[in-house]
Design a protein around this motif. Sequence first.
Motif, PDB file in Angstrom:
ATOM      1  N   HIS A   3       6.820  -0.494   1.790  1.00 41.08           N
ATOM      2  CA  HIS A   3       6.003  -1.453   2.593  1.00 41.08           C
ATOM      3  C   HIS A   3       6.263  -2.962   1.942  1.00 41.08           C
ATOM      4  CE1 HIS A   3       4.061   2.196   3.310  1.00 41.08           C
ATOM      5  NE2 HIS A   3       3.494   1.859   4.439  1.00 41.08           N
ATOM      6  N   TYR A  59       4.220  -6.542   1.916  1.00 45.43           N
ATOM      7  CA  TYR A  59       2.838  -7.142   2.175  1.00 45.43           C
ATOM      8  C   TYR A  59       2.975  -8.484   2.169  1.00 45.43           C
ATOM      9  CZ  TYR A  59       1.143  -2.685   0.183  1.00 45.43           C
ATOM     10  OH  TYR A  59       0.899  -1.364  -0.114  1.00 45.43           O
ATOM     11  N   VAL A  81       1.785  -1.894  10.248  1.00 43.55           N
ATOM     12  CA  VAL A  81       0.876  -0.990   9.785  1.00 43.55           C
ATOM     13  C   VAL A  81      -0.672  -1.448   9.865  1.00 43.55           C
ATOM     14  CG1 VAL A  81       0.024   0.563   7.844  1.00 43.55           C
ATOM     15  CG2 VAL A  81       2.417   0.213   8.274  1.00 43.55           C
ATOM     16  N   ILE A  87       0.606  -5.679   6.546  1.00 43.64           N
ATOM     17  CA  ILE A  87       1.392  -4.956   5.969  1.00 43.64           C
ATOM     18  C   ILE A  87       2.285  -4.080   6.934  1.00 43.64           C
ATOM     19  CG2 ILE A  87       1.212  -2.529   4.551  1.00 43.64           C
ATOM     20  CD1 ILE A  87      -1.726  -3.359   3.976  1.00 43.64           C
ATOM     21  N   GLU A 122       5.523  -1.414   7.194  1.00 42.88           N
ATOM     22  CA  GLU A 122       6.553  -0.348   6.823  1.00 42.88           C
ATOM     23  C   GLU A 122       7.959  -0.767   6.903  1.00 42.88           C
ATOM     24  OE1 GLU A 122       7.636   4.268   7.254  1.00 42.88           O
ATOM     25  OE2 GLU A 122       5.844   3.495   8.435  1.00 42.88           O
TER      26      GLU A 122
END
Length: 152
Positions: A33, A35, A91, A148, A150
């Motif tokens: 992930h 951020y 996400v 966020i 993936e």
Amino acid sequence: MTPQEKLAELGLTLPEVVAPLASYVPAIRSGDHVYTSGQLPMVDGKLVATGKVGAEVSAEEARELARTCALNALAAAASVAGGLSNIVRIVKVVGFVASDPAFSGQPQVINGASELLTEVMGEAGKHARSAVGVAVLPLDAPVEVEMIVEVR
């Protein structure tokens, strides 16, 4: 069509990653992930609008600014993911709207970001989301978006 091809079709390119305004990084990868930090509507290193939505900034202007924020967030995410092609899916999106006390259209403003992400990423751009009204944002920006994503 790839996300890069979709961007080109929309007449857009990923901008340079916006330099941090304080002590943080624009994006960080942890496992699969990425951020992003909150991204403001910056173009060529300059904030393109200031003020409160519902007062100095119209909801439609703010919606366009949210698109710019999302494009900046995509650039930040791609910069640590090894490129846009390594983003598997969006996400979560959190949008902040500096709002006049009487303004309650935050979801429609942040739709600008959500729609851009879906236009560029297709089904992988559909995401969970929060749209929050706040009193003030850094530099008196009307909108801020963080994500966020993936990655592979």
